[in-house]
Design a protein around this motif. Structure first.
Motif, PDB file in Angstrom:
ATOM      1  N   PRO A  29       0.785  -1.198  -0.076  1.00 16.09           N
ATOM      2  CA  PRO A  29      -0.033   0.198  -0.002  1.00 16.09           C
ATOM      3  C   PRO A  29       0.907   1.258   0.176  1.00 16.09           C
ATOM      4  O   PRO A  29       0.565   2.237  -0.655  1.00 16.09           O
ATOM      5  CB  PRO A  29      -0.766  -0.241   1.439  1.00 16.09           C
ATOM      6  CG  PRO A  29      -0.941  -1.605   1.487  1.00 16.09           C
ATOM      7  CD  PRO A  29       0.438  -2.291   0.948  1.00 16.09           C
ATOM      8  N   TYR A  34       3.725   0.909   4.932  1.00 20.71           N
ATOM      9  CA  TYR A  34       2.925  -0.392   4.730  1.00 20.71           C
ATOM     10  C   TYR A  34       3.707  -1.241   3.640  1.00 20.71           C
ATOM     11  O   TYR A  34       2.933  -1.697   2.745  1.00 20.71           O
ATOM     12  CB  TYR A  34       1.411  -0.050   4.355  1.00 20.71           C
ATOM     13  CG  TYR A  34       0.871   0.758   5.051  1.00 20.71           C
ATOM     14  CD1 TYR A  34       0.260   0.627   6.513  1.00 20.71           C
ATOM     15  CD2 TYR A  34       0.494   2.199   4.770  1.00 20.71           C
ATOM     16  CE1 TYR A  34      -0.405   1.352   7.339  1.00 20.71           C
ATOM     17  CE2 TYR A  34      -0.397   2.973   5.253  1.00 20.71           C
ATOM     18  CZ  TYR A  34      -0.990   2.587   6.668  1.00 20.71           C
ATOM     19  OH  TYR A  34      -1.590   3.285   7.685  1.00 20.71           O
ATOM     20  N   TRP A  38      -1.742  -6.406   2.454  1.00 19.94           N
ATOM     21  CA  TRP A  38      -2.819  -6.120   3.239  1.00 19.94           C
ATOM     22  C   TRP A  38      -4.175  -6.927   2.377  1.00 19.94           C
ATOM     23  O   TRP A  38      -4.020  -6.821   1.160  1.00 19.94           O
ATOM     24  CB  TRP A  38      -3.355  -4.767   3.640  1.00 19.94           C
ATOM     25  CG  TRP A  38      -2.499  -4.304   5.037  1.00 19.94           C
ATOM     26  CD1 TRP A  38      -3.312  -4.213   6.083  1.00 19.94           C
ATOM     27  CD2 TRP A  38      -1.438  -4.075   5.245  1.00 19.94           C
ATOM     28  NE1 TRP A  38      -2.442  -3.897   7.170  1.00 19.94           N
ATOM     29  CE2 TRP A  38      -1.415  -3.533   6.764  1.00 19.94           C
ATOM     30  CE3 TRP A  38      -0.156  -3.648   4.328  1.00 19.94           C
ATOM     31  CZ2 TRP A  38      -0.152  -3.194   7.291  1.00 19.94           C
ATOM     32  CZ3 TRP A  38       0.797  -3.288   5.077  1.00 19.94           C
ATOM     33  CH2 TRP A  38       0.928  -3.275   6.542  1.00 19.94           C
ATOM     34  N   TRP A  40      -7.725  -6.200   2.266  1.00 21.04           N
ATOM     35  CA  TRP A  40      -8.717  -5.495   1.454  1.00 21.04           C
ATOM     36  C   TRP A  40      -7.992  -4.377   0.484  1.00 21.04           C
ATOM     37  O   TRP A  40      -8.515  -4.104  -0.668  1.00 21.04           O
ATOM     38  CB  TRP A  40     -10.031  -4.858   2.353  1.00 21.04           C
ATOM     39  CG  TRP A  40      -9.526  -3.485   3.143  1.00 21.04           C
ATOM     40  CD1 TRP A  40      -8.542  -3.155   3.603  1.00 21.04           C
ATOM     41  CD2 TRP A  40     -10.795  -2.767   3.466  1.00 21.04           C
ATOM     42  NE1 TRP A  40      -8.737  -1.937   4.410  1.00 21.04           N
ATOM     43  CE2 TRP A  40     -10.027  -1.692   4.498  1.00 21.04           C
ATOM     44  CE3 TRP A  40     -11.971  -2.350   3.227  1.00 21.04           C
ATOM     45  CZ2 TRP A  40     -10.694  -0.641   4.846  1.00 21.04           C
ATOM     46  CZ3 TRP A  40     -12.665  -1.614   3.883  1.00 21.04           C
ATOM     47  CH2 TRP A  40     -12.027  -0.392   4.578  1.00 21.04           C
ATOM     48  N   ASP A  41      -6.775  -3.865   0.671  1.00 16.28           N
ATOM     49  CA  ASP A  41      -6.011  -3.066  -0.069  1.00 16.28           C
ATOM     50  C   ASP A  41      -5.718  -4.017  -1.497  1.00 16.28           C
ATOM     51  O   ASP A  41      -5.925  -3.521  -2.461  1.00 16.28           O
ATOM     52  CB  ASP A  41      -4.654  -2.702   0.519  1.00 16.28           C
ATOM     53  CG  ASP A  41      -4.704  -1.964   1.664  1.00 16.28           C
ATOM     54  OD1 ASP A  41      -4.456  -0.939   1.753  1.00 16.28           O
ATOM     55  OD2 ASP A  41      -5.230  -2.691   2.709  1.00 16.28           O
ATOM     56  N   GLN A 100      -9.731  -9.149   7.505  1.00 16.46           N
ATOM     57  CA  GLN A 100     -10.409  -7.637   7.109  1.00 16.46           C
ATOM     58  C   GLN A 100     -11.534  -7.938   6.305  1.00 16.46           C
ATOM     59  O   GLN A 100     -11.873  -9.156   5.753  1.00 16.46           O
ATOM     60  CB  GLN A 100      -9.093  -7.098   6.255  1.00 16.46           C
ATOM     61  CG  GLN A 100      -8.531  -5.902   7.015  1.00 16.46           C
ATOM     62  CD  GLN A 100      -7.498  -5.041   6.205  1.00 16.46           C
ATOM     63  OE1 GLN A 100      -7.276  -5.595   5.053  1.00 16.46           O
ATOM     64  NE2 GLN A 100      -7.000  -3.852   6.849  1.00 16.46           N
ATOM     65  N   GLY A 154     -11.245  -2.750   9.009  1.00 13.09           N
ATOM     66  CA  GLY A 154     -10.275  -2.034   8.160  1.00 13.09           C
ATOM     67  C   GLY A 154     -10.194  -0.696   8.695  1.00 13.09           C
ATOM     68  O   GLY A 154      -9.736   0.210   7.995  1.00 13.09           O
ATOM     69  N   ASP A 156      -9.484   1.177  11.363  1.00 14.76           N
ATOM     70  CA  ASP A 156      -8.645   0.823  12.670  1.00 14.76           C
ATOM     71  C   ASP A 156      -8.813   1.750  14.008  1.00 14.76           C
ATOM     72  O   ASP A 156      -9.338   0.974  15.010  1.00 14.76           O
ATOM     73  CB  ASP A 156      -7.120   0.821  12.265  1.00 14.76           C
ATOM     74  CG  ASP A 156      -6.657   0.158  11.465  1.00 14.76           C
ATOM     75  OD1 ASP A 156      -7.564  -0.530  10.446  1.00 14.76           O
ATOM     76  OD2 ASP A 156      -5.495  -0.255  11.131  1.00 14.76           O
ATOM     77  N   TYR A 314      -6.095  10.443  12.278  1.00 17.10           N
ATOM     78  CA  TYR A 314      -6.279   9.017  11.699  1.00 17.10           C
ATOM     79  C   TYR A 314      -7.574   8.323  12.121  1.00 17.10           C
ATOM     80  O   TYR A 314      -7.852   8.086  13.260  1.00 17.10           O
ATOM     81  CB  TYR A 314      -5.134   8.163  12.231  1.00 17.10           C
ATOM     82  CG  TYR A 314      -5.062   6.852  11.706  1.00 17.10           C
ATOM     83  CD1 TYR A 314      -4.642   6.590  10.314  1.00 17.10           C
ATOM     84  CD2 TYR A 314      -5.147   5.836  12.539  1.00 17.10           C
ATOM     85  CE1 TYR A 314      -4.495   5.075   9.874  1.00 17.10           C
ATOM     86  CE2 TYR A 314      -4.757   4.496  12.131  1.00 17.10           C
ATOM     87  CZ  TYR A 314      -4.381   4.107  10.749  1.00 17.10           C
ATOM     88  OH  TYR A 314      -4.358   2.984  10.262  1.00 17.10           O
ATOM     89  N   TRP A 315      -8.397   8.010  11.023  1.00 13.43           N
ATOM     90  CA  TRP A 315      -9.873   7.556  11.345  1.00 13.43           C
ATOM     91  C   TRP A 315     -10.836   8.145  12.246  1.00 13.43           C
ATOM     92  O   TRP A 315     -11.656   7.820  12.688  1.00 13.43           O
ATOM     93  CB  TRP A 315      -9.374   6.152  11.866  1.00 13.43           C
ATOM     94  CG  TRP A 315      -9.311   5.154  10.775  1.00 13.43           C
ATOM     95  CD1 TRP A 315      -8.136   4.316  10.745  1.00 13.43           C
ATOM     96  CD2 TRP A 315     -10.003   4.778   9.856  1.00 13.43           C
ATOM     97  NE1 TRP A 315      -8.094   3.690   9.342  1.00 13.43           N
ATOM     98  CE2 TRP A 315      -9.394   3.812   8.756  1.00 13.43           C
ATOM     99  CE3 TRP A 315     -11.387   5.048   9.205  1.00 13.43           C
ATOM    100  CZ2 TRP A 315      -9.536   3.336   7.951  1.00 13.43           C
ATOM    101  CZ3 TRP A 315     -11.836   4.442   8.122  1.00 13.43           C
ATOM    102  CH2 TRP A 315     -10.831   3.498   7.377  1.00 13.43           C
ATOM    103  N   GLN A 373      -0.522   6.405  -1.577  1.00 13.75           N
ATOM    104  CA  GLN A 373      -1.061   5.176  -0.888  1.00 13.75           C
ATOM    105  C   GLN A 373      -2.027   4.582  -2.065  1.00 13.75           C
ATOM    106  O   GLN A 373      -2.699   5.301  -2.901  1.00 13.75           O
ATOM    107  CB  GLN A 373      -2.113   5.461  -0.027  1.00 13.75           C
ATOM    108  CG  GLN A 373      -2.880   4.344   0.665  1.00 13.75           C
ATOM    109  CD  GLN A 373      -2.117   3.548   1.854  1.00 13.75           C
ATOM    110  OE1 GLN A 373      -1.002   3.836   2.140  1.00 13.75           O
ATOM    111  NE2 GLN A 373      -2.806   2.789   2.809  1.00 13.75           N
TER     112      GLN A 373
END
Ligand code: GLC
Length: 382
Positions: A29, A34, A38, A40-41, A100, A154, A156, A314-315, A373
């Motif tokens: 990713p 990363y 991964w 789902w990536d 994931q 996914g 996080d 982040y998130w 990314q």
């Protein structure tokens, strides 16, 4: 404004994927942040490769499923060239012990729709992966398929998991929480997670993706026996809709009264993923309403009125390209072309403005996190 099929955007997407490609058959990713595979990536990469007409999409789906175990479980992380890297953390080399969102049903369907040949054994692996989640995981009290760790969603550091956080919302504090929750995993005789002593959540986002991925596989004429399980699950999911908060609610801590325990109710974009299987206009319209989730660069990850909304962290409120892609699909499949076109334009704008970042400010497109990314390449698929 960038148009669909903008040739420069396509060239940039291809260059990002190409630079991230590894000889084992997948894209990292991001090379620094990363540097592994991964789950789902890789599925999103396969979709973007398919759009580019590049056979590496099929290779990426195959490499992702190469470490699936006999039960059908697919690990969320494969370390490939650096197998010992997180051995102490996971208690085993090469693979993580959690999964994931099973986006491999969608990846297979997109590859086939775009004329690529996905062989029978790969489709059989996809089916086993979905069946494992539907059949082998003990259900939550509301009958949903549980996740056993925040990372399995996914999403996080989502506020949906704040109930389990013992410290502040910094990334460092979250890391400690997530280590504790790895220790809490209950692993069955086959070596795959079957529970947790701390974290068992019927995430509506995860369940919606599971149902949708089964439907995607079914569109290829595979996985007939999963149909009844999938339709039961989608009915249970419909019961999780809350008309007051205009969100689907996780099967998790639902004490409406007290701060942290309201995790399951926090209005996040991933909790609107049931739109993929339950087309509710009142849920969809929030994605393009700038008093709710809407933004020039795509829906915010957290509703703008939630107290923790913080787009740069982040998130905690940024716009995430893979979520915008999925919500755009939901709008398209739900028959709302106007919202679908709008979300597609927002995704292209965000990717362009952030220069292919991991996530960005939903209002301005200012990039955050790793850059470039690879999942930003999804902007060429809408
Ligand atoms: C972050 C994201 C996760 C993603 C991974 C690799 O951990 O939260 O969804 O799979 O990065 O991109």
């Amino acid at each position: 404004m960038l148009s669909p099929n903008d040739p420069t955007l396509r060239r940039r997407a291809a260059a990002v994927l190409d630079a991230a490609w590894r000889e084992e058959g997948f894209c990292v990713p991001n090379q620094e942040t990363y540097p592994f595979q991964w789950l789902w990536d890789s599925c999103f990469h396969a979709v973007a490769w398919a759009e580019l007409g590049d056979e590496r999409g099929v290779a990426e789906l195959e490499s992702l499923l190469a470490h699936q175990d006999a039960s059908g479980f697919v690990p969320h992380l494969t370390h490939w060239a650096d197998p010992e890297r997180h051995r102490t953390f996971w208690g085993q080399s090469m693979l993580s012990t959690i999964t994931q969102p099973p986006m491999f049903g969608h990846a297979a369907a997109e590859l086939v729709r775009r004329g690529h040949d996905v062989d029978e054994s790969t489709l059989e692996r996809v089916e086993r992966g979905l069946r494992h989640l539907l059949v082998d995981r003990p259900r939550t009290p509301a009958g949903l398929v549980p996740i056993f760790h925040p990372w399995e969603s996914g999403c996080d550091d989502s506020p949906r998991w704040d109930h389990w956080r013992r410290d502040d919302a910094s990334v460092a504090a979250w890391r400690v929480t997530k280590g504790r929750l790895v220790d809490a995993l209950v692993v069955g005789p086959e070596g795959v997670p079957i529970g947790s002593s701390e974290f068992v959540v019927g995430s509506v986002g995860f369940n919606a993706l599971l149902v949708w991925n089964v439907r995607e596989l079914r569109s290829l004429g595979v996985g007939d026996e999963l149909t009844s399980l999938e339709s039961e699950l989608s009915e249970l999911l419909a019961d999780r809709w809350d008309p007051e908060r205009l969100t689907w609610i996780d099967d998790g801590p639902t004490d409406r009264g007290s701060g942290a325990a309201t995790s399951a109710f926090v209005r996040t974009a991933d909790s609107l993923l049931p739109l993929l299987v339950d087309h509710r206009p009142e849920a969809l319209s929030q994605l393009v309403d700038d008093r709710a989730f809407g933004g020039e660069a795509g829906p915010s990850g957290v509703h703008r009125d939630e107290p923790m909304f913080d787009p740069g962290t982040y998130w905690r409120g940024g716009a995430w390209p893979q979520l915008t892609y999925l919500l755009q699909r939901a709008a398209r499949e739900g028959g709302d072309a106007q919202v679908a076109d709008r979300l597609a334009a927002c995704l292209r704008f965000g990717v362009d403005e952030s220069d292919f970042a991991e996530y960005w400010d939903p209002s301005t497109g200012e990039g955050f996190g790793a850059c470039p990314q690879t999942w930003s390449a999804l902007a060429i698929c809408v």
